[in-house]
Structures are given as structure tokens and as C-alpha cells.
Design an enzyme around this catalytic site. Structure first.
Site, mmCIF file in Angstrom:
data_model
loop_
_atom_site.group_PDB
_atom_site.id
_atom_site.type_symbol
_atom_site.label_atom_id
_atom_site.label_comp_id
_atom_site.label_asym_id
_atom_site.label_seq_id
_atom_site.Cartn_x
_atom_site.Cartn_y
_atom_site.Cartn_z
ATOM 1 C CG ASP A 91 -1.949 1.054 1.302
ATOM 2 O OD1 ASP A 91 -2.974 1.006 0.599
ATOM 3 O OD2 ASP A 91 -1.701 1.987 2.105
ATOM 4 C CG HIS A 273 -5.842 -3.026 0.069
ATOM 5 N ND1 HIS A 273 -5.106 -2.523 -0.986
ATOM 6 C CD2 HIS A 273 -5.440 -2.343 1.171
ATOM 7 C CE1 HIS A 273 -4.305 -1.575 -0.544
ATOM 8 N NE2 HIS A 273 -4.482 -1.442 0.766
#
Length: 297
Positions: A91, A273
Site C-alpha cells: 500500500d 487489499h
């Protein structure tokens, strides 16, 4: 950065790998990877980055730009006496690892990034571009255009926000009006399944209840500044690179990745994610197998 590092000679000295967390994460997000990497002979360095945990949280927003955040990683290498290291990012951590490879290529031996692919700079500063495409309620834009608003709401509702954010297998729903992160902080119902146990989630909640969210959100508030800072650098990442996508991640894959990262290998895992949290064993296997192939060449 937190300067309270051990003065003892670290285990596996001489084979460094630095793990860089994303938002709103913590060094603890790599808890499944650390033992496997240590067992494979790596000196694993896992910082809580600037703005997180017990690391420093400067008041100046510009103290969280790409030069400062990559400078912290360079300082870690200098502290341990390394010229370079392998870097792993997830991320926002991936964004900083990409930036480090551009700004200080001699300090990066190999890189492995999860979720966030290389971001092409383009002709328009990032926040301006995102506002044109996704509107003023998109959270990147909101963080910049309404400073302090989301911070206060997330600080007040840290438990609920993190509990609602760290989910997997979330069913598709039409987007709600408003800013998604504020909506999550206020939502009374969580969808999908929890990514982690109550024990693990408590680590995150405790950390953000202590630190607040402003330092970590200030990373977003430097996106346009970073766009300018990267304007004069060579945009090609030449180091051996592994890109790990989650097939069900909301972040899209980058079709031109190999144009900017010519020595890239790409792997997709069946997850969302939070890749290293959702698929820890598969993530470990993917990383270790790739590193072993690189070391054999």
C-alpha cells in the site's frame, strides 16, 4: 523514525530486508512474514514509519513528503551499516519503496511491492487529477481539501473505523454518498469477514488511539508535493522487482508496469487489499521463492 534500535549485532547480519507497512497499518502487519524471512537467513528490519506507533510525528505537514519518508529508510540502512537492502512495501509502503528506488537507486538491491503498482507521474499533479476524475469526496482529495476534518472523526472512532476497514470478502454494494473513510468510521454495521483476530486488531486500535491519525494522513497531503519532487528523476526502476497483486483488490493493476519496471515479475493472489494478512502463507511462499531465484542468478 524511532531511534531506539537495538545496539546488539542483529541476527542474520549482512542480508538485510526492510518491510514497509501501508495505511492505516503498523509494523505489526508483517508479523506473519518476519519469522519466515528470519528462518530463510534474512536480517529483517520492520519499522513503524514516520507518523505511526511510537515513531516521530512532526507537526509540519511537509515533514511527511517523499524525501523525508525515503530518507528515513536510508537512515535505517546507515544505522545498520548497509549500502543497500531488499525492500518490501504494501500500500503506501509500496509507494515509498517505489520512490526510494527512484530517488536513491544505489540503496535498493531488490524490491517487492504488494497491492500498489508503480504510479505513472503524468502531466497533472495527483490530487488535481484525482479530483477531476473521482470528485471532491474521494478520500485522497478530501484529506487535502478539508484538512483536519477526517482526522478528528477517525480519532474519535478509531475502534469502529479499523474494525470496519479491515474486512475481506466484502460483497459489492453501490457506493454511498460522502467520503468513504468517514462513512466507515461512523458505520454501525461491518460487511464481509474480519481480516484478523480480535487480539491482532486490538494492537492496531491501541496504536492509533495513542498516536491519532493525522501523522499517517499527512502522507496523503504530500501527494502533489511528491509529484513535483519526482519531476526531475529518471522514472525507470531497473532493480529486480516482484509485484504482488490481490485479484479482488480495489486498486487496479497497471498495464504498463513493465514499461517503467523492466525487470519485474508479477504474481496475483486470490485475495483483496490486505494481502499479507489475508494470505500470509501464500505471501511468504511467493516472496521466498522469488528471492531464492534472484539469489541463485
Amino acid at each position: 523514525m524511532n531511534s531506539k534500535f537495538s545496539k546488539l549485532v542483529p541476527k542474520n547480519k549482512g542480508k538485510p530486508i526492510v518491510l514497509c507497512h501501508g495505511w492505516p497499518e503498523h509494523a505489526y502487519s508483517w508479523r506473519h512474514q518476519v519469522p519466515a524471512l528470519v528462518a530463510a537467513g534474512y536480517h529483517v528490519i520492520v519499522p513503524n514509519q514516520r507518523g505511526y506507533g511510537n515513531s516521530s510525528r512532526p507537526d509540519d505537514v511537509t515533514a511527511y513528503d517523499i524525501e523525508h519518508l525515503t530518507g528515513d529508510l536510508v537512515a535505517l540502512l546507515d544505522y545498520y551499516g548497509y549500502q543497500d537492502a531488499s525492500f518490501v512495501g504494501h500500500d503506501w509502503g509500496a509507494a515509498i519503496v517505489w520512490g526510494l528506488a527512484l530517488l536513491n537507486p544505489s540503496r535498493v538491491d531488490k524490491l517487492i511491492n504488494l497491492s500498489l503498482p508503480y504510479q505513472e507521474r503524468g502531466e497533472t499533479p495527483w490530487i488535481e487529477f484525482l479530483e477531476q476524475i473521482l470528485g471532491s469526496d474521494y478520500y485522497f482529495v478530501h484529506f487535502n481539501r478539508q484538512p483536519g476534518v477526517a482526522d478528528a472523526i477517525l480519532d474519535k472512532n478509531a475502534d469502529r473505523f479499523l474494525r470496519n476497514l479491515y474486512r475481506k470478502n466484502v460483497p459489492f454494494r453501490a457506493p454511498e454518498p460522502g467520503m468513504v473513510m468517514i462513512n466507515l468510521a461512523k458505520a454501525e454495521r461491518a460487511f464481509g469477514e474480519p481480516v484478523m483476530s480480535e487480539h491482532d486488531l486490538a494492537v492496531y486500535i491501541s496504536a492509533f488511539e495513542k498516536s491519532g491519525f493525522t501523522g499517517s494522513i499527512n502522507w496523503y497531503r504530500n501527494l502533489d508535493r511528491n509529484w513535483y519532487l519526482l519531476g526531475e528523476v529518471d522514472p525507470i526502476v531497473r532493480q529486480p522487482t516482484l509485484m504482488i497483486y490481490g485479484d479482488r483488490d480495489v486498486i487496479p493493476k497497471f498495464e504498463k508496469l513493465a514499461d517503467f519496471v523492466p525487470n519485474v515479475d508479477v504474481v496475483s493472489l486470490n485475495c483483496g487489499h490486505w494481502i499479507q494478512e489475508e494470505k500470509p502463507e501464500k505471501t511468504n511462499q511467493t516472496i521466498l521463492n522469488w528471492l531464492a531465484r534472484q539469489d541463485a542468478t
